[in-house]
Design an enzyme around this catalytic site. Structure first.
Site, PDB file in Angstrom:
ATOM      1  N   GLY A  15       0.787  -1.223   0.000  1.00 28.65           N
ATOM      2  CA  GLY A  15       0.000   0.000   0.000  1.00 28.65           C
ATOM      3  C   GLY A  15       0.819   1.272   0.000  1.00 28.65           C
ATOM      4  N   LEU A  16       0.799   1.975  -1.127  1.00 28.16           N
ATOM      5  CA  LEU A  16       1.447   3.278  -1.238  1.00 28.16           C
ATOM      6  C   LEU A  16       0.432   4.354  -1.629  1.00 28.16           C
ATOM      7  CD1 LEU A  16       4.045   5.031  -1.357  1.00 28.16           C
ATOM      8  CD2 LEU A  16       4.264   4.358  -3.765  1.00 28.16           C
ATOM      9  N   GLU A  63       1.804   1.249 -11.206  1.00 31.25           N
ATOM     10  CA  GLU A  63       3.215   1.387 -10.791  1.00 31.25           C
ATOM     11  C   GLU A  63       3.933   2.503 -11.541  1.00 31.25           C
ATOM     12  OE1 GLU A  63       5.471  -2.082  -9.754  1.00 31.25           O
ATOM     13  OE2 GLU A  63       3.671  -3.318  -9.709  1.00 31.25           O
ATOM     14  N   GLU A 117      -2.806   6.711  -2.305  1.00 30.37           N
ATOM     15  CA  GLU A 117      -3.950   7.200  -1.533  1.00 30.37           C
ATOM     16  C   GLU A 117      -4.901   7.941  -2.474  1.00 30.37           C
ATOM     17  OE1 GLU A 117      -2.594   9.476   1.804  1.00 30.37           O
ATOM     18  OE2 GLU A 117      -1.318   7.849   2.552  1.00 30.37           O
ATOM     19  N   ASN A 152      -5.767  10.929  -2.822  1.00 29.36           N
ATOM     20  CA  ASN A 152      -5.290  12.209  -3.353  1.00 29.36           C
ATOM     21  C   ASN A 152      -3.791  12.234  -3.621  1.00 29.36           C
ATOM     22  OD1 ASN A 152      -7.837  13.696  -3.286  1.00 29.36           O
ATOM     23  ND2 ASN A 152      -7.659  13.526  -1.058  1.00 29.36           N
ATOM     24  N   ILE A 193      -5.369  -0.853  -4.249  1.00 30.24           N
ATOM     25  CA  ILE A 193      -4.447  -1.847  -3.705  1.00 30.24           C
ATOM     26  C   ILE A 193      -4.798  -3.243  -4.223  1.00 30.24           C
ATOM     27  CG2 ILE A 193      -3.408  -2.805  -1.623  1.00 30.24           C
ATOM     28  CD1 ILE A 193      -2.972   0.276  -2.109  1.00 30.24           C
ATOM     29  N   GLN A 199      -8.432  -4.715 -34.381  1.00 27.73           N
ATOM     30  CA  GLN A 199      -8.674  -4.260 -35.753  1.00 27.73           C
ATOM     31  C   GLN A 199      -8.538  -5.406 -36.758  1.00 27.73           C
ATOM     32  OE1 GLN A 199      -9.653  -1.175 -35.934  1.00 27.73           O
ATOM     33  NE2 GLN A 199      -9.949  -1.012 -38.145  1.00 27.73           N
ATOM     34  N   GLY A 235     -15.059  -7.213 -36.651  1.00 31.09           N
ATOM     35  CA  GLY A 235     -16.205  -7.310 -35.748  1.00 31.09           C
ATOM     36  C   GLY A 235     -16.038  -8.390 -34.699  1.00 31.09           C
TER      37      GLY A 235
END
Length: 385
Positions: free
Chosen positions: A129-130, A368, A132, A134, A162, A341, A345
């Site tokens: 966990g790095l 990352e 956040e 904001n 995370i 492409q 379809g």
């Protein structure tokens, strides 16, 4: 595959690892790819099987229950899994290089003995966990704060985006223990699931990589003993930057696998699909797309393997890993776009694999460190030199 790509590693051993990873992906992953993708199911049970193969502890020394292999082997494992499913490739990469890698490189002996065997075996899944809400690339403005209280640190705040935020048994978390904008004001902690005050939040509903779980980590007066700190107080940011150097190689390998998967599917389709009385591969417009795809993949492989070689040799490779990540991730997007492409379809339906390569590839240019951040890292180092 040219054995010269392995930069002096035992090519016979790497090819054996490639065959094992390919067979595992074909047998245990491929039959469930779309089922897991549609349901956003993270197949945690799969990782225990991967642990038996050594894929959840590729780089972990044998003394801690790992496979004890090098980065050339690691790149190969991620590539072969990602050729079949980018989600499982991403989760394998995040588990190995982020959480497990951080504990392996910066944990003390007691921490290594405690966590690495469980992570290497696949018994435990790891998270890191790095980021956040904001603070993405601007990590030094993090608001997840730890305050000292005797022998404990009390953590409050939220981490987002995370990988394995819900299913992880242990998370390595970067929190602010000093002043805002101080690169020596951030520390890393290993926090186990079940620690009071530590919970999971919203699971993200994503465009691609849907079988790789992405969720929030929430800390509400979470008390963590000082023995859970990795390294010394204030070393977390420097540790994280070193972990991300290796993590960029992981994303480059992930991108390489996705690009190869999309290319191989396109080459096969172009040889089989008939229009105007002949295979579409015989038309220059399609043949040139395949040529471009193959050339970009070749360049991506060389950049990725070079960065892996430098990592194994203990050389500084911040620029090279950023180059590999940037080029390979953009290649994955370009190749998967062309793959759709070429399929026309059919490429826009879930009956063919290229629409999933297309969706999965975009994450590689964001996770990352975005492509823009990679160019910032590269240009700063070039100008500094």
């Amino acid at each position: 595959m040219k054995t010269s790509y392995y930069f002096g590693s035992d090519s016979e051993q790497i090819e054996m690892i490639r065959a094992a990873a390919r067979d595992f992906a074909e047998q245990h992953i491929k039959p469930h790819v779309m089922e897991w993708d549609e349901a956003q199911h993270f197949p945690i049970e799969l990782f225990k099987k991967m642990g038996e193969m050594g894929f959840t502890g590729v780089l972990v020394p044998e003394q801690y229950g790992g496979a004890g292999l090098n980065y050339q082997a690691y790149i190969t494992v991620i590539e072969e899994i990602a050729k079949v499913c980018g989600s499982i490739g991403l989760s394998t990469a995040a588990h190995n290089s982020l959480c497990t890698g951080h504990l392996m490189y910066f944990g003390n002996e007691e921490q290594k003995q405690k966590y690495l065997p469980k992570l290497a075996s696949g018994e435990w899944i790891g998270a890191w966990g790095l980021t956040e809400p904001n603070t993405g690339s601007d990590a030094m403005r993090m608001k997840c704060v730890a305050e000292k209280d005797g022998d404990y640190w009390v953590i409050n705040g939220t981490k987002c985006w995370i990988t394995h935020g819900i299913s992880a048994s242990v998370a390595v978390v970067l929190v602010r223990t000093g002043d805002l904008l101080d690169s020596h004001g951030i520390s890393a902690f290993a926090i186990e699931r079940g620690t009071p005050g530590f919970s999971s939040g919203k699971k993200e509903n994503k465009l691609g990589m849907r079988a790789s779980e992405t969720a929030e980590l929430i800390f509400d007066n979470c008390r963590v003993h000082k023995s859970q700190m990795l390294g010394n107080e204030g070393e977390g940011f420097i540790q994280a930057m070193k972990i991300l150097d290796g993590g960029r190689i992981s994303i480059a390998a992930l991108s390489l696998g996705i690009a190869k998967g999309a290319y191989e599917a396109s080459k096969k389709y172009a040889a089989e699909r008939q229009q105007f009385g002949k295979p579409i591969a015989s038309f220059q417009a399609i043949a040139f797309k395949l040529a471009d795809m193959a050339t970009k993949i070749e360049a991506s492989e060389l950049l990725t393997r070079q960065a892996g070689y430098m990592k194994d040799a203990g050389m500084k490779m911040t620029t090279e890993s950023a180059m590999a990540k940037y080029f390979a991730s953009e290649t994955a997007v370009e190749v998967s776009t062309d793959a759709v492409q070429i399929h026309g379809g059919y490429g826009y339906t879930k009956d063919f694999p290229v629409e999933k390569y297309y969706r999965d590839s975009k994450l590689c240019t964001i996770g990352e460190g975005t492509s823009e951040i990679q160019k910032l890292v590269i240009s700063r180092n070039l100008l500094k030199d």
